[in-house]
Design a protein around this motif. Structure first.
Motif, mmCIF file in Angstrom:
data_model
loop_
_atom_site.group_PDB
_atom_site.id
_atom_site.type_symbol
_atom_site.label_atom_id
_atom_site.label_comp_id
_atom_site.label_asym_id
_atom_site.label_seq_id
_atom_site.Cartn_x
_atom_site.Cartn_y
_atom_site.Cartn_z
ATOM 1 N N ASP A 8 0.807 -1.233 0.000
ATOM 2 C CA ASP A 8 0.000 0.000 0.000
ATOM 3 C C ASP A 8 0.838 1.280 0.000
ATOM 4 O O ASP A 8 0.749 2.097 0.919
ATOM 5 C CB ASP A 8 -0.997 -0.043 1.165
ATOM 6 N N ASP A 41 -1.662 -1.975 -4.289
ATOM 7 C CA ASP A 41 -1.931 -0.557 -4.072
ATOM 8 C C ASP A 41 -0.634 0.262 -4.168
ATOM 9 O O ASP A 41 -0.261 1.006 -3.259
ATOM 10 C CB ASP A 41 -2.661 -0.299 -2.740
ATOM 11 N N ASN A 72 -6.528 -3.144 -5.385
ATOM 12 C CA ASN A 72 -7.763 -2.619 -5.989
ATOM 13 C C ASN A 72 -7.557 -1.228 -6.580
ATOM 14 O O ASN A 72 -8.126 -0.892 -7.623
ATOM 15 C CB ASN A 72 -8.904 -2.606 -4.965
ATOM 16 N N HIS A 73 -6.709 -0.412 -5.971
ATOM 17 C CA HIS A 73 -6.458 0.929 -6.513
ATOM 18 C C HIS A 73 -5.710 0.854 -7.850
ATOM 19 O O HIS A 73 -5.924 1.706 -8.713
ATOM 20 C CB HIS A 73 -5.660 1.772 -5.509
ATOM 21 N N HIS A 140 -3.478 -9.197 -2.582
ATOM 22 C CA HIS A 140 -3.729 -7.880 -1.987
ATOM 23 C C HIS A 140 -4.763 -7.945 -0.855
ATOM 24 O O HIS A 140 -4.568 -7.383 0.220
ATOM 25 C CB HIS A 140 -4.205 -6.901 -3.060
ATOM 26 N N HIS A 178 -3.924 -4.144 1.913
ATOM 27 C CA HIS A 178 -5.246 -3.533 1.723
ATOM 28 C C HIS A 178 -5.812 -2.805 2.936
ATOM 29 O O HIS A 178 -6.368 -1.728 2.809
ATOM 30 C CB HIS A 178 -6.262 -4.578 1.226
HETATM 31 FE FE LIG Z 1 -6.488 -1.852 -1.285
#
Ligand SMILES: [Fe+2]
Ligand SMILES: [Fe+2]
Length: 253
Positions: A8, A41, A72-73, A140, A178
């Motif tokens: 992240d 991320d 996810n980003h 993630h 995450h």
């Molecule tokens: Fe995330």
């Protein structure tokens, strides 16, 4: 062997702190891990300029091998195509004499929730079946909810089946990110280790940026957490009998 587990980074976010990124780089320089695992991320919105910034930073990190999976980003705005362009695959595999690490993309474009996908379970069980090596899965999303992180929204939609595959196949460690909060759960003989955010101010309460280190000596691993804001390191857990851990045959129904 040392595995640094960083997550992240969130390049492109106003909450990404360059000084913390410098600290992480300096600490990795000192540590010189054999393998650096980055569990996604890298960016804030998957934009090309964010990926360029992230990959330029990552190219300067000192490590033997690097394994990266998207978050996810990173999958936003077709960022997954940038990811593939830069890193080659969203399902990386690193194998040495001592460890096997299988990475799996747990994202779905433009959704925050995770998804492992039954078509990927064989990657997990194949890694879990490797003999005489420590077996690690890198994804993630967390497969088990993390305390102190509020309402659960993003756990992989197929977490139950993915957990069963992980635990029954003989995986020793699942490394994820995450949640921006470090944690470790043990389920049967598998340890589910989440790293905090290493370089982002997207923290919870008075928490600090951090990353994890897994020091593996034969059959034994020590899990430590590095606090990026004060550069302190704390050993949290020693796990033994890693190599003799075998597939778990269990069923309830
Ligand atoms: Fe995330
Ligand atoms: Fe994140």
């Amino acid at each position: 062997m040392k595995i640094a587990h960083v997550s992240d980074l969130h390049f492109g976010s106003l909450n990404h702190i360059p000084e913390w990124a410098d600290t992480v780089r300096e600490m990795l320089d000192e540590m010189s891990p054999d393998i650096l695992v980055i569990t996604g991320d890298l960016t804030m919105d998957g934009y090309e300029h964010e990926f360029k910034e992230a990959s330029a930073y990552m190219a300067r990190l000192k490590c033997g091998k690097m394994l990266v999976v998207p978050g996810n980003h990173d999958a936003r705005n077709e960022g997954f195509t940038m990811f593939e362009e830069l890193f080659g695959t969203r399902f990386p595999l690193v194998e040495t004499d001592e460890v096997v690490i299988q990475g799996i993309d747990s994202t779905e474009p433009d959704l925050d929730a995770g998804h492992i996908g039954r078509e990927n379970y064989k990657l997990i069980s194949d890694a879990g079946a490797v003999k005489n090596k420590v077996r690690i899965l890198a994804i993630h999303h967390h497969l088990i909810p993390i305390p102190g992180t509020g309402r659960e929204r993003h756990i992989p939609v197929d977490a139950g089946d993915a957990l069963f595959t992980v635990v029954s196949s003989g995986i020793n460690f699942v490394l994820s990110g995450h949640k921006h909060l470090p944690w470790a759960w043990r389920l049967q003989d598998t340890y589910f280790v989440t790293a905090g955010t290493a370089t982002s101010r997207r923290l919870r309460g008075k928490r600090y940026p951090s990353f994890n280190v897994l020091d593996i000596q034969g059959d034994v691993a020590t899990l430590s957490q590095v606090n990026v804001s004060d550069r302190s390191t704390k050993a949290h857990m020693v796990v033994s009998n890693l190599l003799s851990r075998t597939a778990t045959d269990f069923s309830f129904v």
